[in-house]
Design a protein around this motif. Structure first.
Motif, PDB file in Angstrom:
ATOM      1  N   MET A 197      -6.813  21.272  -9.896  1.00  0.00           N
ATOM      2  CA  MET A 197      -5.822  20.672  -9.006  1.00  0.00           C
ATOM      3  C   MET A 197      -5.925  19.157  -9.098  1.00  0.00           C
ATOM      4  O   MET A 197      -7.023  18.611  -9.113  1.00  0.00           O
ATOM      5  N   LEU A 198      -4.785  18.486  -9.191  1.00  0.00           N
ATOM      6  CA  LEU A 198      -4.745  17.028  -9.231  1.00  0.00           C
ATOM      7  C   LEU A 198      -3.378  16.539  -8.758  1.00  0.00           C
ATOM      8  O   LEU A 198      -2.445  17.335  -8.785  1.00  0.00           O
ATOM      9  N   ASP A 199      -3.234  15.349  -8.262  1.00  0.00           N
ATOM     10  CA  ASP A 199      -4.223  14.379  -7.900  1.00  0.00           C
ATOM     11  C   ASP A 199      -4.754  14.689  -6.497  1.00  0.00           C
ATOM     12  O   ASP A 199      -3.988  15.111  -5.636  1.00  0.00           O
ATOM     13  N   LEU A 200      -6.024  14.428  -6.283  1.00  0.00           N
ATOM     14  CA  LEU A 200      -6.622  14.785  -5.000  1.00  0.00           C
ATOM     15  C   LEU A 200      -6.871  13.582  -4.103  1.00  0.00           C
ATOM     16  O   LEU A 200      -7.634  13.677  -3.151  1.00  0.00           O
ATOM     17  N   GLY A 201      -6.221  12.476  -4.413  1.00  0.00           N
ATOM     18  CA  GLY A 201      -6.332  11.353  -3.498  1.00  0.00           C
ATOM     19  C   GLY A 201      -6.491   9.999  -4.163  1.00  0.00           C
ATOM     20  O   GLY A 201      -6.650   8.995  -3.473  1.00  0.00           O
ATOM     21  N   ALA A 202      -6.437   9.958  -5.488  1.00  0.00           N
ATOM     22  CA  ALA A 202      -6.554   8.653  -6.142  1.00  0.00           C
ATOM     23  C   ALA A 202      -5.315   7.803  -5.884  1.00  0.00           C
ATOM     24  O   ALA A 202      -5.398   6.584  -5.831  1.00  0.00           O
ATOM     25  N   ASN A 203      -4.165   8.456  -5.708  1.00  0.00           N
ATOM     26  CA  ASN A 203      -2.898   7.732  -5.520  1.00  0.00           C
ATOM     27  C   ASN A 203      -2.169   8.242  -4.285  1.00  0.00           C
ATOM     28  O   ASN A 203      -1.734   9.383  -4.247  1.00  0.00           O
ATOM     29  N   THR A 204      -2.021   7.371  -3.292  1.00  0.00           N
ATOM     30  CA  THR A 204      -1.336   7.787  -2.070  1.00  0.00           C
ATOM     31  C   THR A 204       0.152   7.992  -2.318  1.00  0.00           C
ATOM     32  O   THR A 204       0.757   8.921  -1.808  1.00  0.00           O
ATOM     33  N   GLU A 205       0.734   7.125  -3.110  1.00  0.00           N
ATOM     34  CA  GLU A 205       2.161   7.252  -3.443  1.00  0.00           C
ATOM     35  C   GLU A 205       2.279   7.482  -4.945  1.00  0.00           C
ATOM     36  O   GLU A 205       1.607   6.835  -5.732  1.00  0.00           O
ATOM     37  N   CYS A 206       3.132   8.416  -5.332  1.00  0.00           N
ATOM     38  CA  CYS A 206       3.333   8.698  -6.748  1.00  0.00           C
ATOM     39  C   CYS A 206       4.820   8.732  -7.053  1.00  0.00           C
ATOM     40  O   CYS A 206       5.637   8.947  -6.157  1.00  0.00           O
ATOM     41  N   ASP A 207       5.165   8.549  -8.335  1.00  0.00           N
ATOM     42  CA  ASP A 207       6.557   8.724  -8.737  1.00  0.00           C
ATOM     43  C   ASP A 207       6.645   9.840  -9.787  1.00  0.00           C
ATOM     44  O   ASP A 207       5.636  10.466 -10.133  1.00  0.00           O
ATOM     45  N   THR A 208       7.854  10.075 -10.261  1.00  0.00           N
ATOM     46  CA  THR A 208       8.102  11.167 -11.199  1.00  0.00           C
ATOM     47  C   THR A 208       7.220  11.061 -12.445  1.00  0.00           C
ATOM     48  O   THR A 208       6.598  12.033 -12.873  1.00  0.00           O
TER      49      THR A 208
END
Lengths: 347, 347
Positions: free
Chosen positions: B144-155
């Motif tokens: 499972m990823l991402d588990l918290g490295a990036n609070t906001e992500c894009d496509t």
């Protein structure tokens, strides 16, 4: 409100059939003197379901409607034929003031869409939220919202969800000053998204509200019994709810596998049955039944699709208490209080 | 890569102390001929921990570093003194090519910050992701990823996470063509946020990638054994992971309560011990140890803070396999393949 409430029941919505719905409603009626019902659906089937319940029959009117919202029907399709469905007519009875709350075990998405369209949001509320009860290690369940009514939320939505969730917890859980937290990926003040940090700042600045706002909570603390209301956007809330359901089933599936792995384990299983029954009872969704669409001009309670007699009774009982204790007036007065306070930061 | 890898071990990071770290590393060494270690931390303590392990001693160099990253230390503070900490120096060894992977049981946030700063993201990767293994009802764990490295992500981030997660699953789980799904609040194509729908469209359009992209998955399906890689933004992924951990603990706490509720239940508990041991074994984080920061120019494995000997051995074993099978080259070649394909929709 004056007098005992009348509850509109979508008799057709449950997976377990009309007889189970009627058994559940009859059970709830026995706990509340004076309440009455509007039973909406196929008249012949409803009458058959009522046969064993003369007291419920005496307290009920039947509204014959032939159409039923299918469990896999798209909300957009369901709302177009709302007036010809038992779900739509049950909600409509609330809109017309013919009932003080509606209960359905049917399609959640369709119910949300119909309820929003028929009842509209309360003055000052931008978006309604779906709130449900989750089991915990504490004395009471935990109220969690939003569980999927809104995919994207902003700061103001989260603040309003907190106010509405606290009002729901005061009635639904009987807690005078519910402990409220925002779901986040850490508990330190600088963690998470801007909208969550901003909502926390606003709620910290509103100590006059009838809730104890206690900052952030992480997913692993929801069931520890240390919070009464967990507030999140609908996307994260739905992910958390579904993951909790899936994990509980995963662990109990593993437990079942383990118990059937040897003769000795099977014997242990038999001996442990009462203990395992307690576990099942605590996790059984029927004992935490009754999700509510908060923020609408009317009370709409969503019962689990697979609810049994106890589950239906719990959902109806919740609807009665929310009507008797006037959830809508409480939310409205909390919002007034919130907006009136001079100390509050502009949002 | 040529020859057996060398693994840098942050000896100071675990809650269980250096002796447990050394026991775990020694156990992993026994499974892999020829690998060597760089043990980073307090020399005297490391030597004491090595006393029982002559074979590990022979395969190891010690790098004496006095500073330790505290478990509650802020990442921003930790990176300022990175070069004086065991964690920072273990990662630095990977940067310098003195080791092919680093393993630490220390502070996750500090580790992410140090690894990003020292190793930088791979060409073409915008953001690294934290991937971990979760138990499931299937034959293997779930990545499972991402588990918290990036609070906001894009496509684009989600698409890259899918590619990196699949490469990790091919090595970590040994699955040739991992089944990949995006975490969402429904499985129909129109559900969820734009960025998730867009990522799904791009991945559907890339059948040449070494993965089987199968659309969306809801939180309740993660552990059913029907998916190998679950992709999400870091906020939702962290919420799902923590909620799963919390719910598993909640159910096992309830089970313990139930079993101690009567004499009969206690007797059943004793008889059922082997079955319950199986359950505990399956849920034990030590058996699913080894989170990886994907997308950096180096392999960094995060072991659970509370990992025991087995847990540490699993994390080290994973690091060895990721190095031996050249995770970074696989990710790079998958990304090249992805970008080169003419059929792919512009993102």
């Amino acid at each position: 409100m004056t007098g005992a409430p009348r509850i509109a029941i979508d008799a057709m919505g449950g997976d377990e059939g009309i007889a189970t719905m009627m058994d559940g409603v009859a059970r709830a009626r026995r706990a509340h003197d004076g309440i009455s019902f509007l039973l909406v659906g196929d008249e012949a089937q409803i009458k058959a379901g009522l046969a064993r319940h003369p007291n419920l029959t005496a307290a009920s009117d039947i509204l014959h409607v032939e159409g039923v919202v299918e469990s896999d029907e798209k909300p957009s399709a369901a709302i177009r034929r709302s007036a010809r469905t038992s779900m739509g007519r049950a909600i409509d009875a609330v809109k017309r003031g013919e009932a003080q709350a509606a209960v359905s075990s049917g399609n959640t998405g369709a119910m949300m869409a119909m309820a929003k369209l028929a009842l509209r949001t309360m003055p000052g509320i931008e978006r309604p939220a779906l709130a449900a009860l989750l089991p915990s290690l504490g004395e009471t369940d935990v109220v969690m919202l939003d569980l999927g009514a809104n995919t994207e939320c902003d700061t103001e939505n989260l603040v309003q969800f907190a106010v509405m969730g606290a009002a729901y917890a005061r009635i639904g859980l009987g807690i005078k000053r519910p402990r409220v937290r925002l779901l986040n990926i850490g508990t330190e003040a600088m963690k998470g998204k801007d909208m969550i940090r901003d909502a926390a700042a606003i709620l910290r600045d509103a100590p006059h509200l009838p809730m104890a706002f206690q900052g952030f909570i992480e997913g692993d603390q929801i069931a520890r019994g240390e919070v009464d209301v967990v507030v999140s956007d609908g996307f994260s809330g739905n992910i958390a709810l579904k993951t909790a359901e899936g994990t509980a089933r995963f662990v109990t599936d593993l437990l079942r596998r383990s118990f059937t792995s040897s003769f000795r384990s099977k014997a242990g299983f038999l001996l442990s049955r009462p203990a395992l029954h307690m576990l099942r009872h605590h996790l059984d969704p029927n004992n935490h039944n009754g999700a509510v669409f908060l923020g609408l001009n009317g009370i709409v309670v969503k019962s689990h699709g697979g609810a049994d007699e106890i589950g239906v009774a719990n959902a109806v009982d919740l609807a009665v208490r929310l009507a008797e204790q006037d959830l809508l007036r409480r939310i409205a007065s909390d919002l007034d209080q919130f907006h009136a306070a001079p100390a509050r930061a502009a949002s």
